[in-house]
Write a protein that holds these residues in place. Sequence first.
Motif, PDB file in Angstrom:
ATOM      1  N   VAL A 121       0.836  -1.204   0.000  1.00 19.82           N
ATOM      2  CA  VAL A 121       0.000   0.000   0.000  1.00 19.82           C
ATOM      3  C   VAL A 121       0.866   1.247   0.000  1.00 19.82           C
ATOM      4  N   LEU A 122       1.887   1.284   0.871  1.00 18.53           N
ATOM      5  CA  LEU A 122       2.725   2.476   0.991  1.00 18.53           C
ATOM      6  C   LEU A 122       3.619   2.676  -0.225  1.00 18.53           C
ATOM      7  N   GLU A 123       4.045   1.591  -0.864  1.00 13.62           N
ATOM      8  CA  GLU A 123       4.929   1.712  -2.031  1.00 13.62           C
ATOM      9  C   GLU A 123       4.160   2.010  -3.306  1.00 13.62           C
ATOM     10  N   ARG A 124       3.013   1.368  -3.487  1.00 11.42           N
ATOM     11  CA  ARG A 124       2.272   1.478  -4.753  1.00 11.42           C
ATOM     12  C   ARG A 124       1.001   2.318  -4.649  1.00 11.42           C
ATOM     13  N   GLY A 125       0.561   2.568  -3.437  1.00  8.80           N
ATOM     14  CA  GLY A 125      -0.656   3.357  -3.272  1.00  8.80           C
ATOM     15  C   GLY A 125      -1.916   2.528  -3.281  1.00  8.80           C
ATOM     16  N   ALA A 145      -2.138  17.842  -1.523  1.00  6.47           N
ATOM     17  CA  ALA A 145      -1.399  18.558  -2.574  1.00  6.47           C
ATOM     18  C   ALA A 145       0.108  18.421  -2.405  1.00  6.47           C
ATOM     19  N   ALA A 146       0.539  18.187  -1.178  1.00  4.70           N
ATOM     20  CA  ALA A 146       1.972  18.052  -0.929  1.00  4.70           C
ATOM     21  C   ALA A 146       2.463  16.634  -1.178  1.00  4.70           C
ATOM     22  N   GLY A 147       1.566  15.743  -1.575  1.00  4.24           N
ATOM     23  CA  GLY A 147       1.959  14.377  -1.852  1.00  4.24           C
ATOM     24  C   GLY A 147       2.019  13.503  -0.617  1.00  4.24           C
ATOM     25  N   LEU A 148       1.533  13.999   0.509  1.00  3.42           N
ATOM     26  CA  LEU A 148       1.511  13.223   1.746  1.00  3.42           C
ATOM     27  C   LEU A 148       0.175  12.515   1.889  1.00  3.42           C
ATOM     28  N   ILE A 149       0.190  11.378   2.535  1.00  3.41           N
ATOM     29  CA  ILE A 149      -1.036  10.589   2.689  1.00  3.41           C
ATOM     30  C   ILE A 149      -1.920  11.220   3.757  1.00  3.41           C
ATOM     31  N   ASP A 150      -3.175  11.510   3.360  1.00  8.41           N
ATOM     32  CA  ASP A 150      -4.156  12.026   4.308  1.00  8.41           C
ATOM     33  C   ASP A 150      -5.048  10.903   4.837  1.00  8.41           C
ATOM     34  N   ASN A 151      -5.425   9.990   3.920  1.00  3.19           N
ATOM     35  CA  ASN A 151      -6.373   8.942   4.313  1.00  3.19           C
ATOM     36  C   ASN A 151      -6.048   7.631   3.617  1.00  3.19           C
ATOM     37  N   PHE A 152      -6.579   6.559   4.199  1.00  5.07           N
ATOM     38  CA  PHE A 152      -6.612   5.251   3.561  1.00  5.07           C
ATOM     39  C   PHE A 152      -8.088   4.872   3.384  1.00  5.07           C
ATOM     40  N   ILE A 153      -8.417   4.353   2.204  1.00  9.90           N
ATOM     41  CA  ILE A 153      -9.801   3.918   1.935  1.00  9.90           C
ATOM     42  C   ILE A 153      -9.795   2.420   1.680  1.00  9.90           C
ATOM     43  N   GLY A 154     -10.546   1.711   2.504  1.00  5.71           N
ATOM     44  CA  GLY A 154     -10.700   0.271   2.318  1.00  5.71           C
ATOM     45  C   GLY A 154     -12.094  -0.049   1.838  1.00  5.71           C
ATOM     46  N   VAL A 155     -12.198  -0.769   0.738  1.00  5.72           N
ATOM     47  CA  VAL A 155     -13.490  -1.190   0.190  1.00  5.72           C
ATOM     48  C   VAL A 155     -13.483  -2.717   0.140  1.00  5.72           C
ATOM     49  N   PHE A 156     -14.492  -3.334   0.753  1.00 11.46           N
ATOM     50  CA  PHE A 156     -14.497  -4.791   0.756  1.00 11.46           C
ATOM     51  C   PHE A 156     -15.916  -5.329   0.641  1.00 11.46           C
ATOM     52  N   SER A 157     -16.019  -6.562   0.158  1.00 10.40           N
ATOM     53  CA  SER A 157     -17.305  -7.252   0.029  1.00 10.40           C
ATOM     54  C   SER A 157     -17.177  -8.629   0.651  1.00 10.40           C
ATOM     55  N   ASP A 158     -18.282  -9.095   1.175  1.00  9.74           N
ATOM     56  CA  ASP A 158     -18.326 -10.424   1.794  1.00  9.74           C
ATOM     57  C   ASP A 158     -18.422 -11.469   0.683  1.00  9.74           C
ATOM     58  N   ILE A 159     -17.386 -12.283   0.546  1.00  9.85           N
ATOM     59  CA  ILE A 159     -17.369 -13.284  -0.524  1.00  9.85           C
ATOM     60  C   ILE A 159     -17.502 -14.698   0.035  1.00  9.85           C
TER      61      ILE A 159
END
Length: 844
Positions: free
Chosen positions: A354-358, A386-400
């Motif tokens: 996540v941190l390397e590839r986004g 705008a400064a290229g720093l991470i503000d948030n992480f978004i996790g999207v998941f579904s029950d499979i």
Amino acid sequence: MNAINTTSLDDLEYLRTLSVLYVEDDDGIRDQLAQFLKRRCSSVHLASNGITGLEAFRLHQPDIVLSDILMPVMDGLKMSEIIHAANANIPIIIITAFEDTYYLRTAIDMGVDKYITKPVNPEILEAALLKSARAIRAETALCEIKERYQVLFTLSQVPIAIISSTNHNRLNLEKLISSAIDENSRILDCNQAFLKFTGYQDAQSIRRRTLGELIKAEYQSQIKSLLTDELMVRGFTRELELGILCADGHSLQVMAQFILRRNDIGQPIEIWILMRDISEQRHAEKQLTLAQKVFDNTQDAIMITDQENNIVSVNAAFNHITGYSTEEVLGCNPRLLQSGRHEAEFYQQVWQTVLERGHWQGEIWNRRKNGEIYAEWLSINTVENAAGLIDNFIGVFSDITESKAASEYIAFLAHYDPLTQLPNRILLRDRLTQAIKTAQRQSNGLAVFFLDLDRFKEVNDSMGHNIGDVLLTQAAARLRELMREADTLARLGGDEFIVVQPTVNEVADVITLAEKINKSLRLPFLLEGHDVIISASIGIALYPEDGKDFDTLLKNADIAMYNAKQNGGDNYEFFTSSMNSEVLAHFSMENQLRRALEQGQFELFYQPQVNCENGRLIGMEALLRWRHPELGLVPPAKFIPLAEETGLIIPIGAWVLHEACRQNAQWQRQGFLQVVVAVNISAVQLRRSHLLGTITSALEDSGLDACWLELELTENIVMHEAVVAIALFWALKSKGIKLTIGGFGAGYSSLSNLKRFAIDKLKIDQSFVHKISYDQEDATITRAIIGLAREMGISVIAEGVETVEQLHFLSAQQCYNIQGDLYSKPVPAADMGIFLKSGVIARQ
């Protein structure tokens, strides 16, 4: 220092920045006042008459003009008049020795600011100069204001329009406001921003419009109230949202403010409208609303965390999937969902990606609030500022969990039979292929058993498919108990099972397993409280003698099984090469039978049915014949069983029905004797085809009345298919179709059973008829059939009548309806037409 003195000092300072033109023909006076002026002004320009004065004015463009009146060439008043024409705002001071009121009035009419008499009083002259300076200063300030206004109005990016009433006479605030959006108002001016905003080409084109024409109708009453309540009170209004109509007719949403402008004496003269486009704002608001709805209503769970990976927001799907409420997880780390199934290295790798590839996505196991572990498909993405720093992480998941289970089940179905849980053909192929390779390496043999359950079809048809499935499941369980760990038991489909016995060194081992299978399957099966007995036909093919690959071994085992079934079933047969020849002949006959229908090789023969008292025709039976191009006329006994076995009897039977109806209808149209035509119906047609629809179609296509069609079914068919037969018979009876039970007596059915059927006629089986003249038992049975049928009101006909003795016996029992070679063998349609034309047949 008082305010006046302060003002005078300011005026003196300002006067020192101004230039003066002094015109005087008296050199002494000119020189004296020039010195006075030079001490108070920035520069002084001198002239001796009006002409030179005009030249100096044009050359130096002075701020103030001082002039004597009487001068040679051109006097001061004439010069002043010309200067005023060129610049009406320049202050002009007249200095003269004359006090004639004429000169005074003339100077005032021309707009001269001051009139000073000679000799000049310095204080009066200075006061006149200061007054002129103040006037210039005020005019300059006013011009600056006008210039700033024009720049602001013209270059402003805020759309501005100015409206006023077309009637300026005695205009007051109430009138201005009341006419603001009616036909008495006009747009006086607008800036470029407003033109660009509304799509008009220039200000001239919009000046013909009223405010009412630009504002959408639904907003106009709101504007009137706003102008009355706010503009009249405060001179300006709050912002309000409006819909305005552009030049091309489409509307825009704007925020508008109305501002009242008054003139110098406080009279209201116009209303300014300042607008700003809120279309993008409204679009952004809609997008935000849409995004919120998507966030709230999507079926995928969404979890947003901050830079420290603490949860800041979740949606309803998150609550539903995890069981946690929003309040329970806000501020928490997502690790509260961890299932414990993944090692720490797994999570480290995820976050490193996540941190390397986004982003990262994949399958992960988590735990619900209630402790239940579930599978989810998770996607994690970063949000940078705008400064290229991470503000948030978004996790999207579904029950499979369910889909994962479904995928596993689909994978199971790809290799296993869902009913018996046994390997299917695909897995069987893989296992048998591997067993062949092993046998080849180890120089061993192996056996392939092809099992088919005997009488399974009767159980399935009579007790239903659900019971048939139970039988298959129980049979599979019994077979599984007989298998070794190395053996493979598979189900191909239907009631067919395959056993692969690897590492066969002695044929005796194969025979032992075959006998165990037969013995096990002979034991009763308990189905719905009833003991059901079946058996199995087994075909065996050996490797390498009977084949060296999957397809060959399976085919030859199948051939051997078919041979075992043809020999009565409940046994086993080893494959031999002669079996293959028989099967090939069988398949060849089947293929030829299929082509026979396509190529029109079938035809119908007809056997007359006669009343033996008078020899009159009473009916005929349609009998199918196959005229083979090489074999000639093939007897029905050779191909009818094959047609029933393969199901070809259904299309062939449909052809017979259509052809019999067509031929009978044609004979009737030719004026021949009208009699019924009897058509035989097989058990396969009764069970498997839409017989009622086929019969209806045959009658409709031919135009034959239903009363001239008779359907004949054997006694065994009727009794074994009673449920189907009863429903069908009554449906046919309602159409007027006649029904006959053929071969009656051979099945030893009780005549009382016939009460359930809508039977018109019984046909005594020819096996009784052949022996009634010398076999007392058959004669007795025949008498009983005729007598009981007569009591039940059912017509009787005897088939297979070949001798006069048989005829006399039947006549003595009052059975006069006869069918048999004694009168006529089955004949082609052309010969039958001759019989129908005469209507009478004599004994042969």
